[in-house]
Enzyme design. Structure first.
Site, mmCIF file in Angstrom:
data_model
loop_
_atom_site.group_PDB
_atom_site.id
_atom_site.type_symbol
_atom_site.label_atom_id
_atom_site.label_comp_id
_atom_site.label_asym_id
_atom_site.label_seq_id
_atom_site.Cartn_x
_atom_site.Cartn_y
_atom_site.Cartn_z
ATOM 1 N N ASP A 67 42.805 37.525 41.520
ATOM 2 C CA ASP A 67 43.104 36.707 40.342
ATOM 3 C C ASP A 67 44.165 35.652 40.647
ATOM 4 O O ASP A 67 44.818 35.679 41.693
ATOM 5 C CB ASP A 67 43.555 37.601 39.170
ATOM 6 C CG ASP A 67 44.484 38.744 39.602
ATOM 7 O OD1 ASP A 67 45.067 38.666 40.697
ATOM 8 O OD2 ASP A 67 44.633 39.699 38.835
ATOM 9 N N ASP A 136 48.977 49.060 30.987
ATOM 10 C CA ASP A 136 47.979 49.251 29.925
ATOM 11 C C ASP A 136 46.597 49.604 30.493
ATOM 12 O O ASP A 136 45.600 49.566 29.784
ATOM 13 C CB ASP A 136 47.888 47.998 29.030
ATOM 14 C CG ASP A 136 47.483 46.739 29.805
ATOM 15 O OD1 ASP A 136 47.186 46.836 31.025
ATOM 16 O OD2 ASP A 136 47.436 45.647 29.191
ATOM 17 N N HIS A 138 45.002 47.933 32.904
ATOM 18 C CA HIS A 138 44.172 46.828 33.404
ATOM 19 C C HIS A 138 44.012 46.877 34.915
ATOM 20 O O HIS A 138 44.870 47.403 35.625
ATOM 21 C CB HIS A 138 44.700 45.461 32.919
ATOM 22 C CG HIS A 138 45.971 44.981 33.547
ATOM 23 N ND1 HIS A 138 47.047 44.545 32.808
ATOM 24 C CD2 HIS A 138 46.358 44.842 34.834
ATOM 25 C CE1 HIS A 138 48.019 44.170 33.623
ATOM 26 N NE2 HIS A 138 47.622 44.338 34.866
ATOM 27 N N GLU A 143 41.957 43.008 30.883
ATOM 28 C CA GLU A 143 42.817 43.706 29.930
ATOM 29 C C GLU A 143 41.991 44.668 29.080
ATOM 30 O O GLU A 143 40.762 44.603 29.087
ATOM 31 C CB GLU A 143 43.503 42.669 29.020
ATOM 32 C CG GLU A 143 44.422 41.687 29.771
ATOM 33 C CD GLU A 143 45.775 42.296 30.163
ATOM 34 O OE1 GLU A 143 45.888 43.527 30.283
ATOM 35 O OE2 GLU A 143 46.731 41.516 30.346
HETATM 36 C C1 F6R Z 1 47.407 41.532 40.621
HETATM 37 C C2 F6R Z 1 46.610 42.240 39.642
HETATM 38 C C3 F6R Z 1 47.213 43.096 38.574
HETATM 39 C C4 F6R Z 1 48.312 44.033 39.077
HETATM 40 C C5 F6R Z 1 48.879 44.864 37.943
HETATM 41 C C6 F6R Z 1 50.052 45.711 38.378
HETATM 42 O O1 F6R Z 1 46.579 40.796 41.497
HETATM 43 O O2 F6R Z 1 45.444 42.097 39.664
HETATM 44 O O3 F6R Z 1 46.199 43.859 37.975
HETATM 45 O O4 F6R Z 1 47.778 44.874 40.060
HETATM 46 O O5 F6R Z 1 49.292 44.020 36.913
HETATM 47 O O6 F6R Z 1 51.115 44.876 38.690
HETATM 48 P P1 F6R Z 1 52.393 45.416 39.476
HETATM 49 O O7 F6R Z 1 51.902 45.815 40.822
HETATM 50 O O8 F6R Z 1 53.334 44.253 39.570
HETATM 51 O O9 F6R Z 1 52.911 46.562 38.698
#
Ligand code: F6R
Length: 261
Positions: A67, A136, A138, A143
């Protein structure tokens, strides 16, 4: 799903890095799907160390990232292209031309997303997809409520994700509200998934993903429908799992086998 629970994030990251390095040695032209965020940082450092030590080469590896924020230049220090260069690509022998991150500045967003999906297909599909998990539930920026068969597209971040990611920006208002993200259907096409989760703030999401009902409300729960998922956690993130001792025992056994004894 296999669950590997380590005492610390460092231990879990090392094990996940071993699994990836082993796969790259077996198939030097492997196609990797990569994630950003704080979760995979230690694992990326481990892979960079392995590469510097001559234990693995990424010279022929290709990668596609999950992403990218909409509206950030690739040179912006919070863009995911910047993150990947700084945390991994600048420290390994990968050819940067073989690394792909969605263009968050694309004017024709649909064309950008369609082309990204086509590139992945033309490369033979993703062999190993690295994932983190949001508090959450995701995965990528899918989401809660995202279609479980969604494809790469423009998505809106939830207030929870904006708040979680505000720590990387000066203030919460600076966090972009939109991102381009691989879809859940796109992610599910990867042959193998390696997902990492660390810290108590991920414990509910991990339990939802692993033991909850498969539901768009916890997007990571779809991984229960994937035949080859390796979940690496520290003890804090695994704390709410009802059968954690059983998963952990089995996970260690199969990981040993996978890494060649
Ligand atoms: C990042 C991504 C997100 C993160 C998630 C956890 O490329 O796709 O889904 O993996 O938001 O973020 P952190 O690792 O910062 O807790």
């Amino acid at each position: 799903m296999e669950l590997i629970i380590a005492k610390t994030k460092e231990e879990a990251s090392r094990k996940a890095a071993d699994l990836i390095a082993c796969a790259v040695r077996k198939d030097p032209k492997i196609v990797l799907g990569l994630a950003t965020g704080s979760t995979p940082e230690t694992m990326y450092s481990n892979l960079a160390e392995d590469c510097k030590a001559g234990k693995v080469t990424f010279a022929d590896v290709k990668s596609w990232n999950l992403d990218e924020y909409v509206g950030l230049e690739p040179t912006h220090d919070q863009s995911y292209r910047y993150f990947m260069n700084a945390k991994l690509f600048d420290h390994i022998d990968i050819n940067k031309e073989n690394t792909h991150v969605l263009n968050g500045l694309a004017t024709d967003v649909n064309a950008e997303c369609e082309a990204y999906e086509k590139e992945i297909k033309d490369a033979g599909g993703i062999a190993i997809q690295v994932l983190g998990i949001g508090s959450d539930g995701h995965i990528a920026f899918n989401e809660p409520g995202s279609s479980l068969v969604s494809r790469t597209r423009k998505v809106a971040l939830t207030p929870q994700t904006i708040q979680d990611n505000a720590r990387f920006f000066e203030k919460a208002e600076d966090v972009p509200r939109f991102a381009l993200s691989m879809g859940i259907g796109t992610i599910m096409e990867a042959k193998r998934i390696i997902i990492l989760a660390f810290g108590a703030n991920k414990a509910d999401a991990v339990a939802g993903a692993f033991e909850g009902a498969v539901s768009a409300f916890c997007p990571a729960s779809i991984l229960q429908m994937h035949p080859d998922v390796w979940f690496f956690c520290d003890e804090a993130a695994a704390a709410n799992l009802k059968l954690k001792d059983y998963y952990a025992w089995h996970g260690e056994e199969v990981l040993k086998e996978e890494l060649g004894g």
